[in-house]
Design an enzyme around this catalytic site. Structure first.
Site, PDB file in Angstrom:
ATOM      1  N   VAL A   1      -9.993  14.388 -17.123  1.00  0.00           N
ATOM      2  CA  VAL A   1      -8.765  13.778 -17.651  1.00  0.00           C
ATOM      3  C   VAL A   1      -7.626  14.679 -17.208  1.00  0.00           C
ATOM      4  O   VAL A   1      -7.745  15.904 -17.276  1.00  0.00           O
ATOM      5  CB  VAL A   1      -8.771  13.722 -19.201  1.00  0.00           C
TER       6      VAL A   1
ATOM      7  N   GLY B   1     -10.675  10.168 -14.686  1.00  0.00           N
ATOM      8  CA  GLY B   1     -11.830   9.802 -13.861  1.00  0.00           C
ATOM      9  C   GLY B   1     -13.072   9.858 -14.727  1.00  0.00           C
ATOM     10  O   GLY B   1     -12.972   9.886 -15.954  1.00  0.00           O
ATOM     11  N   LYS B   2     -14.243   9.846 -14.084  1.00  0.00           N
ATOM     12  CA  LYS B   2     -15.496   9.880 -14.841  1.00  0.00           C
ATOM     13  C   LYS B   2     -15.655  11.181 -15.596  1.00  0.00           C
ATOM     14  O   LYS B   2     -16.089  11.194 -16.740  1.00  0.00           O
ATOM     15  CB  LYS B   2     -16.681   9.711 -13.867  1.00  0.00           C
TER      16      LYS B   2
ATOM     17  N   ASP C   1     -12.380  12.961   0.290  1.00  0.00           N
ATOM     18  CA  ASP C   1     -12.052  11.947  -0.720  1.00  0.00           C
ATOM     19  C   ASP C   1     -10.567  11.571  -0.639  1.00  0.00           C
ATOM     20  O   ASP C   1      -9.928  11.306  -1.654  1.00  0.00           O
ATOM     21  CB  ASP C   1     -12.416  12.462  -2.114  1.00  0.00           C
TER      22      ASP C   1
HETATM   23  P1  ADP Z   1     -10.573  12.805 -10.410  1.00  0.00           P
HETATM   24  O1  ADP Z   1     -11.490  13.792  -9.839  1.00  0.00           O
HETATM   25  O2  ADP Z   1     -10.959  12.335 -11.769  1.00  0.00           O
HETATM   26  O3  ADP Z   1     -10.246  11.668  -9.474  1.00  0.00           O
HETATM   27  P2  ADP Z   1      -7.916  13.811  -9.808  1.00  0.00           P
HETATM   28  O4  ADP Z   1      -7.710  15.239  -9.510  1.00  0.00           O
HETATM   29  O5  ADP Z   1      -7.871  12.870  -8.654  1.00  0.00           O
HETATM   30  O6  ADP Z   1      -9.250  13.628 -10.664  1.00  0.00           O
HETATM   31  O7  ADP Z   1      -6.827  13.350 -10.871  1.00  0.00           O
HETATM   32  C1  ADP Z   1      -6.863  12.034 -11.412  1.00  0.00           C
HETATM   33  C2  ADP Z   1      -5.462  11.437 -11.387  1.00  0.00           C
HETATM   34  O8  ADP Z   1      -4.580  12.238 -12.197  1.00  0.00           O
HETATM   35  C3  ADP Z   1      -4.800  11.414 -10.011  1.00  0.00           C
HETATM   36  O9  ADP Z   1      -5.185  10.287  -9.264  1.00  0.00           O
HETATM   37  C4  ADP Z   1      -3.327  11.413 -10.380  1.00  0.00           C
HETATM   38  O10 ADP Z   1      -2.900  10.120 -10.764  1.00  0.00           O
HETATM   39  C5  ADP Z   1      -3.282  12.312 -11.619  1.00  0.00           C
HETATM   40  N1  ADP Z   1      -3.007  13.711 -11.222  1.00  0.00           N
HETATM   41  C6  ADP Z   1      -3.899  14.614 -10.780  1.00  0.00           C
HETATM   42  N2  ADP Z   1      -3.315  15.786 -10.458  1.00  0.00           N
HETATM   43  C7  ADP Z   1      -1.996  15.620 -10.712  1.00  0.00           C
HETATM   44  C8  ADP Z   1      -0.836  16.473 -10.570  1.00  0.00           C
HETATM   45  N3  ADP Z   1      -0.943  17.723 -10.104  1.00  0.00           N
HETATM   46  N4  ADP Z   1       0.370  15.966 -10.911  1.00  0.00           N
HETATM   47  C9  ADP Z   1       0.471  14.685 -11.365  1.00  0.00           C
HETATM   48  N5  ADP Z   1      -0.560  13.848 -11.520  1.00  0.00           N
HETATM   49  C10 ADP Z   1      -1.804  14.289 -11.195  1.00  0.00           C
HETATM   50 MG    MG Z   2      -9.103  11.509  -7.737  1.00  0.00          MG
END
Ligand code: ADP
Ligand code: MG
Length: 324
Positions: free
Chosen positions: A43, A39-40, A153
């Site tokens: 990672v 995301g922004k 969200d």
């Molecule tokens: P952001 O705040 O940048 O959106 P997220 O927590 O949504 O961060 O994580 C970004 C992406 O990383 C998720 O949309 C998913 O694809 C992957 N991801 C996040 N957490 C997990 C996890 N526990 N297991 C597998 N993939 C994950």
């Molecule tokens: Mg997210």
């Protein structure tokens, strides 16, 4: 992907955490084996614990964003995850590490990827799978709401799956925008992606649990049609589609969607938050509980059949029999 730039200072954030933030070097204990998302300000990397081989997702969150210290927001995200520790539909926080630039959340790994992949794929999931995933999402959301937390969200990118094949259970992630119920004053800063946010968020109205239920409606819509209900050519058009609740249920996309699915989605995509059903209300919707083959005898028996069956015990349950 999101905005957390606060002008008024971080208010309404949880500040107490139990998890120790280790200053050990994470890479000394874990092998980084790939990238899962980006995301922004974050990672997410796949990593395996050297001692055990156990796989985790490591979410690297930047401590400084746009020149501002965002440690409080990260502590808040951790505190919300801790508050949801007993929620089986929320990813577990296992440990936390800190470097000069990042705080790293070591999360339970959801190996099945995002349900987003099933919203944009050529092959959509059968409705029986969709209803199972929506039931689990509602269960998770209900438990969050019961503990006084709104996610704010929820979108197909933040609902993950434990396994892909066979299709596993859902896990809710990304509590960066989550808030305690009743928190006020900072909604202006927590605008999610317009495509997925409810009209009241675009109008800066107070936070309620109903906002998450709008998102469940959008997710259900996307899983059954493969299309995003409000996405326009640009942000302005999307914004307008959301605030006018401009949804077309008669389109080609709905040609193979059941009446009950449409009814479920219609009840959630309504402008006034107070008119949306709660997560608990949604759980009783008939779309989510299709009749079980083999249990038909407990359904009302037609009069003609009733009169013909002499003993009637197999065909005619007592009036007060539950149909479960
Ligand atoms: P952001 O705040 O940048 O959106 P997220 O927590 O949504 O961060 O994580 C970004 C992406 O990383 C998720 O949309 C998913 O694809 C992957 N991801 C996040 N957490 C997990 C996890 N526990 N297991 C597998 N993939 C994950
Ligand atoms: Mg997210």
């Amino acid at each position: 992907r999101r905005r957390l730039d606060s002008r008024s200072g971080p208010t309404g954030l949880l500040g107490e955490i139990q998890t120790q933030i280790s200053t050990d070097v994470l890479e000394n204990h874990f092998d980084i084996t790939g990238e899962l998302g980006r995301g922004k300000f974050a990672v997410v990397k796949r990593c395996a614990e050297k001692a055990t081989g156990k796989v985790f997702a490591a979410k690297y969150l930047k401590k400084r964003r746009r020149g501002r210290d965002c440690r409080a927001e990260i502590i808040h995200e951790m505190a919300v995850l801790e508050a949801a520790r007993n929620n089986p539909r929320v990813v577990n926080l296992h440990a936390a590490y800190e470097t000069d630039h990042d705080i790293i959340l070591l999360l339970e790994y959801a190996a099945g990827g995002e349900i987003f992949d099933h919203c944009v794929s050529e092959e959509l999931l059968p409705e029986a799978q969709v209803t199972r995933l929506i039931r689990q999402t509602l269960e998770g959301v209900h438990l969050l709401h019961q503990s006084g937390v709104v996610h704010l969200d929820l979108k197909p990118q933040n609902i993950l799956l434990t396994t892909l094949s066979p299709l596993g259970d859902i896990k809710i992630v990304d509590f960066g925008l989550a808030r305690r119920l009743g928190a006020v004053g900072e909604l202006r800063e927590i605008l999610g992606t317009p495509e997925y946010v409810a009209p009241e968020i675009l109008n800066y109205e107070p936070i309620t649990t109903a906002t998450d239920l709008w998102s469940v409606g959008v997710i259900a819509y996307m899983l059954v049609t493969g299309e995003s209900p409000f996405a326009g050519e640009d942000k302005q058009e999307t914004f307008l589609n959301v605030s006018q609740v401009n949804v077309d249920y008669s389109s080609e996309a709905f040609s193979r969607v059941s009446e009950l699915a449409v009814d479920f989605i219609r009840k959630l995509l309504v402008k006034a938050p107070e008119d949306r059903p709660s997560a608990a209300d949604c759980m009783t919707h008939p779309w989510l509980w299709p009749p079980c083959p083999g249990l038909e005898p407990t359904l009302p028996v037609p009069r003609t059949l009733r009169e013909r069956s002499s003993g009637g015990k197999w065909a005619m349950p007592p009036e007060d029999t539950e149909d479960k």
